[in-house]
Design an enzyme around this catalytic site. Sequence first.
Site, PDB file in Angstrom:
ATOM      1  N   LYS A 194       0.827  -1.213   0.000  1.00  0.00           N
ATOM      2  CA  LYS A 194       0.000   0.000   0.000  1.00  0.00           C
ATOM      3  C   LYS A 194       0.859   1.260   0.000  1.00  0.00           C
ATOM      4  O   LYS A 194       0.672   2.151  -0.833  1.00  0.00           O
ATOM      5  CB  LYS A 194      -0.919   0.029   1.246  1.00  0.00           C
ATOM      6  CG  LYS A 194      -1.904  -1.118   1.310  1.00  0.00           C
ATOM      7  CD  LYS A 194      -2.799  -1.037   2.558  1.00  0.00           C
ATOM      8  CE  LYS A 194      -2.082  -1.269   3.867  1.00  0.00           C
ATOM      9  NZ  LYS A 194      -1.495  -2.608   4.040  1.00  0.00           N
ATOM     10  N   ARG A 226     -10.558  -0.307   7.363  1.00  0.00           N
ATOM     11  CA  ARG A 226      -9.976  -1.592   7.708  1.00  0.00           C
ATOM     12  C   ARG A 226     -10.955  -2.509   8.378  1.00  0.00           C
ATOM     13  O   ARG A 226     -10.618  -3.644   8.690  1.00  0.00           O
ATOM     14  CB  ARG A 226      -8.874  -1.325   8.701  1.00  0.00           C
ATOM     15  CG  ARG A 226      -7.494  -1.555   8.142  1.00  0.00           C
ATOM     16  CD  ARG A 226      -6.630  -1.302   9.287  1.00  0.00           C
ATOM     17  NE  ARG A 226      -5.371  -1.910   9.278  1.00  0.00           N
ATOM     18  CZ  ARG A 226      -4.279  -1.369   8.764  1.00  0.00           C
ATOM     19  NH1 ARG A 226      -4.347  -0.264   8.067  1.00  0.00           N
ATOM     20  NH2 ARG A 226      -3.146  -1.967   8.925  1.00  0.00           N
ATOM     21  N   ARG A 241      11.967  -5.024   5.128  1.00  0.00           N
ATOM     22  CA  ARG A 241      11.572  -3.623   4.904  1.00  0.00           C
ATOM     23  C   ARG A 241      12.391  -2.654   5.765  1.00  0.00           C
ATOM     24  O   ARG A 241      12.631  -2.894   6.941  1.00  0.00           O
ATOM     25  CB  ARG A 241      10.094  -3.436   5.255  1.00  0.00           C
ATOM     26  CG  ARG A 241       9.707  -1.952   5.322  1.00  0.00           C
ATOM     27  CD  ARG A 241       8.241  -1.725   5.278  1.00  0.00           C
ATOM     28  NE  ARG A 241       7.539  -2.229   6.442  1.00  0.00           N
ATOM     29  CZ  ARG A 241       6.226  -2.165   6.572  1.00  0.00           C
ATOM     30  NH1 ARG A 241       5.488  -1.646   5.607  1.00  0.00           N
ATOM     31  NH2 ARG A 241       5.653  -2.632   7.654  1.00  0.00           N
ATOM     32  N   ARG A 282      10.512  -1.117  11.397  1.00  0.00           N
ATOM     33  CA  ARG A 282       9.347  -0.821  12.228  1.00  0.00           C
ATOM     34  C   ARG A 282       9.235  -1.796  13.392  1.00  0.00           C
ATOM     35  O   ARG A 282       9.528  -2.960  13.256  1.00  0.00           O
ATOM     36  CB  ARG A 282       8.079  -0.876  11.369  1.00  0.00           C
ATOM     37  CG  ARG A 282       7.634   0.506  10.964  1.00  0.00           C
ATOM     38  CD  ARG A 282       6.564   0.484   9.935  1.00  0.00           C
ATOM     39  NE  ARG A 282       5.392  -0.296  10.271  1.00  0.00           N
ATOM     40  CZ  ARG A 282       4.313  -0.369   9.501  1.00  0.00           C
ATOM     41  NH1 ARG A 282       4.289   0.306   8.369  1.00  0.00           N
ATOM     42  NH2 ARG A 282       3.287  -1.104   9.856  1.00  0.00           N
ATOM     43  N   ARG A 329      -0.841  -9.609  12.821  1.00  0.00           N
ATOM     44  CA  ARG A 329      -1.449  -8.610  11.917  1.00  0.00           C
ATOM     45  C   ARG A 329      -2.134  -9.304  10.747  1.00  0.00           C
ATOM     46  O   ARG A 329      -3.209  -8.880  10.305  1.00  0.00           O
ATOM     47  CB  ARG A 329      -0.368  -7.635  11.413  1.00  0.00           C
ATOM     48  CG  ARG A 329       0.033  -6.606  12.470  1.00  0.00           C
ATOM     49  CD  ARG A 329       1.419  -6.038  12.229  1.00  0.00           C
ATOM     50  NE  ARG A 329       1.551  -5.303  10.983  1.00  0.00           N
ATOM     51  CZ  ARG A 329       2.711  -5.080  10.371  1.00  0.00           C
ATOM     52  NH1 ARG A 329       3.839  -5.533  10.895  1.00  0.00           N
ATOM     53  NH2 ARG A 329       2.730  -4.410   9.244  1.00  0.00           N
TER      54      ARG A 329
HETATM   55  P1  AP5 Z   1       4.795  -1.583   1.899  1.00  0.00           P
HETATM   56  O1  AP5 Z   1       4.484  -0.746   0.720  1.00  0.00           O
HETATM   57  O2  AP5 Z   1       5.479  -0.942   3.052  1.00  0.00           O
HETATM   58  O3  AP5 Z   1       3.472  -2.369   2.389  1.00  0.00           O
HETATM   59  P2  AP5 Z   1       2.187  -1.831   3.159  1.00  0.00           P
HETATM   60  O4  AP5 Z   1       1.002  -2.506   2.560  1.00  0.00           O
HETATM   61  O5  AP5 Z   1       2.170  -0.338   3.188  1.00  0.00           O
HETATM   62  O6  AP5 Z   1       2.496  -2.482   4.568  1.00  0.00           O
HETATM   63  P3  AP5 Z   1       2.240  -1.973   6.048  1.00  0.00           P
HETATM   64  O7  AP5 Z   1       2.991  -2.929   6.933  1.00  0.00           O
HETATM   65  O8  AP5 Z   1       2.553  -0.517   6.188  1.00  0.00           O
HETATM   66  O9  AP5 Z   1       0.741  -2.230   6.209  1.00  0.00           O
HETATM   67  P4  AP5 Z   1      -0.045  -2.388   7.512  1.00  0.00           P
HETATM   68  O10 AP5 Z   1      -1.441  -2.399   7.002  1.00  0.00           O
HETATM   69  O11 AP5 Z   1       0.349  -3.542   8.333  1.00  0.00           O
HETATM   70  O12 AP5 Z   1       0.422  -1.130   8.371  1.00  0.00           O
HETATM   71  P5  AP5 Z   1      -0.179   0.336   8.650  1.00  0.00           P
HETATM   72  O13 AP5 Z   1       0.961   1.261   8.728  1.00  0.00           O
HETATM   73  O14 AP5 Z   1      -1.312   0.644   7.736  1.00  0.00           O
HETATM   74  O15 AP5 Z   1       5.655  -2.847   1.386  1.00  0.00           O
HETATM   75  C1  AP5 Z   1       6.220  -3.792   2.287  1.00  0.00           C
HETATM   76  C2  AP5 Z   1       7.641  -4.182   1.834  1.00  0.00           C
HETATM   77  O16 AP5 Z   1       7.579  -4.878   0.585  1.00  0.00           O
HETATM   78  C3  AP5 Z   1       8.565  -2.979   1.577  1.00  0.00           C
HETATM   79  O17 AP5 Z   1       9.858  -3.332   1.991  1.00  0.00           O
HETATM   80  C4  AP5 Z   1       8.510  -2.770   0.050  1.00  0.00           C
HETATM   81  O18 AP5 Z   1       9.716  -2.211  -0.452  1.00  0.00           O
HETATM   82  C5  AP5 Z   1       8.300  -4.199  -0.445  1.00  0.00           C
HETATM   83  N1  AP5 Z   1       7.442  -4.265  -1.638  1.00  0.00           N
HETATM   84  C6  AP5 Z   1       6.327  -3.519  -1.878  1.00  0.00           C
HETATM   85  N2  AP5 Z   1       5.756  -3.877  -3.043  1.00  0.00           N
HETATM   86  C7  AP5 Z   1       6.516  -4.900  -3.546  1.00  0.00           C
HETATM   87  C8  AP5 Z   1       6.437  -5.700  -4.736  1.00  0.00           C
HETATM   88  N3  AP5 Z   1       5.449  -5.526  -5.642  1.00  0.00           N
HETATM   89  N4  AP5 Z   1       7.383  -6.648  -4.924  1.00  0.00           N
HETATM   90  C9  AP5 Z   1       8.375  -6.821  -4.019  1.00  0.00           C
HETATM   91  N5  AP5 Z   1       8.525  -6.097  -2.893  1.00  0.00           N
HETATM   92  C10 AP5 Z   1       7.591  -5.143  -2.652  1.00  0.00           C
HETATM   93  O19 AP5 Z   1      -0.798   0.120  10.096  1.00  0.00           O
HETATM   94  C11 AP5 Z   1       0.003  -0.114  11.218  1.00  0.00           C
HETATM   95  C12 AP5 Z   1      -0.851  -0.181  12.485  1.00  0.00           C
HETATM   96  O20 AP5 Z   1      -1.568   1.062  12.666  1.00  0.00           O
HETATM   97  C13 AP5 Z   1      -1.969  -1.249  12.496  1.00  0.00           C
HETATM   98  O21 AP5 Z   1      -1.474  -2.505  12.917  1.00  0.00           O
HETATM   99  C14 AP5 Z   1      -2.946  -0.623  13.494  1.00  0.00           C
HETATM  100  O22 AP5 Z   1      -2.521  -0.812  14.821  1.00  0.00           O
HETATM  101  C15 AP5 Z   1      -2.870   0.850  13.171  1.00  0.00           C
HETATM  102  N6  AP5 Z   1      -3.857   1.280  12.147  1.00  0.00           N
HETATM  103  C16 AP5 Z   1      -3.579   1.874  10.955  1.00  0.00           C
HETATM  104  N7  AP5 Z   1      -4.707   2.117  10.260  1.00  0.00           N
HETATM  105  C17 AP5 Z   1      -5.738   1.659  11.022  1.00  0.00           C
HETATM  106  C18 AP5 Z   1      -7.154   1.619  10.846  1.00  0.00           C
HETATM  107  N8  AP5 Z   1      -7.755   2.106   9.725  1.00  0.00           N
HETATM  108  N9  AP5 Z   1      -7.904   1.068  11.834  1.00  0.00           N
HETATM  109  C19 AP5 Z   1      -7.333   0.583  12.961  1.00  0.00           C
HETATM  110  N10 AP5 Z   1      -5.997   0.590  13.193  1.00  0.00           N
HETATM  111  C20 AP5 Z   1      -5.203   1.132  12.240  1.00  0.00           C
END
Ligand code: AP5
Length: 215
Positions: free
Chosen positions: A13, A91, A128, A161, A172
């Site tokens: 994402k 989410r 990552r 992270r 997760r």
């Molecule tokens: P990356 O692009 O970083 O993936 P991402 O989908 O953004 O992963 P996140 O871990 O940030 O998602 P998440 O949903 O767990 O965390 P969030 O911050 O939203 O890619 C990952 C890796 O792969 C990178 O190293 C990248 O380089 C590589 N990569 C990417 N694309 C690739 C490809 N095509 N091929 C190969 N490699 C690739 O949430 C964190 C926390 O916040 C949650 O656990 C929760 O506690 C809270 N939170 C956030 N939003 C909410 C909500 N709406 N409701 C409740 N709690 C929430």
Amino acid sequence: LRVALIAPPGGGKGTQAAMMKEHFGLVHIATGDIFRAIVRGEYKGNMDVEMIKGYMARGELIPDQVVIDLVVERISQPDCAKGYLMDGFPRTVEQAKAFDAIDPSKRLTHVLYLRVPREVILDRLLGRWTCPTCQAVYHEKTHPPKVAGICDVDGTALIQREDDKEETILKRLDIYEKQTMPLISYYRDAKILTEIDGNATIYDVFSQIKEVLSA
Ligand code: AP5
Ligand code: ZN
């Protein structure tokens, strides 16, 4: 365009959002980045920082009402009038329903579901590295910075992270499957969902997204 990305943790994402923001000129709203800024004490307003820190460290979702209030406030700011890109929201079905109840002119027009198999997630998240200054995201194998450990954009030392530990990643993923995947049929029924093959190279995934949003 008012777009949301749905994908598992590590589904790409943040990576795609950075390119989409650039290409389509959208305001990027990443709830995870906002909550991490709150935990670092960089966000003004009334927030229970310890509570948020606890949920994030455990890999659990923050309570719906806290997230909804934050997003509704953000979306009402003038910069969002020209379109936005949600990364990490909604989410839960509860969050989606609350968001659907807002002003119709601010509702989502497209939901992109990046499908990535569970087996590749661990490799993605354990490799990552993130820039704490500009939030740029790298991967030691698939998307390395030019100089190891250093952000290409601003030269900051990259960090990993806290929730990218194996045990927390698995938690997760379980939460994603139980609480977030029901959104796929919710938005398919609303006829705004497009499925994208997220298990392709970063640039192939982006081409699929461009095709959908330019149509
Ligand atoms: P990356 O692009 O970083 O993936 P991402 O989908 O953004 O992963 P996140 O871990 O940030 O998602 P998440 O949903 O767990 O965390 P969030 O911050 O939203 O890619 C990952 C890796 O792969 C990178 O190293 C990248 O380089 C590589 N990569 C990417 N694309 C690739 C490809 N095509 N091929 C190969 N490699 C690739 O949430 C964190 C926390 O916040 C949650 O656990 C929760 O506690 C809270 N939170 C956030 N939003 C909410 C909500 N709406 N409701 C409740 N709690 C929430
Ligand atoms: Zn940076």
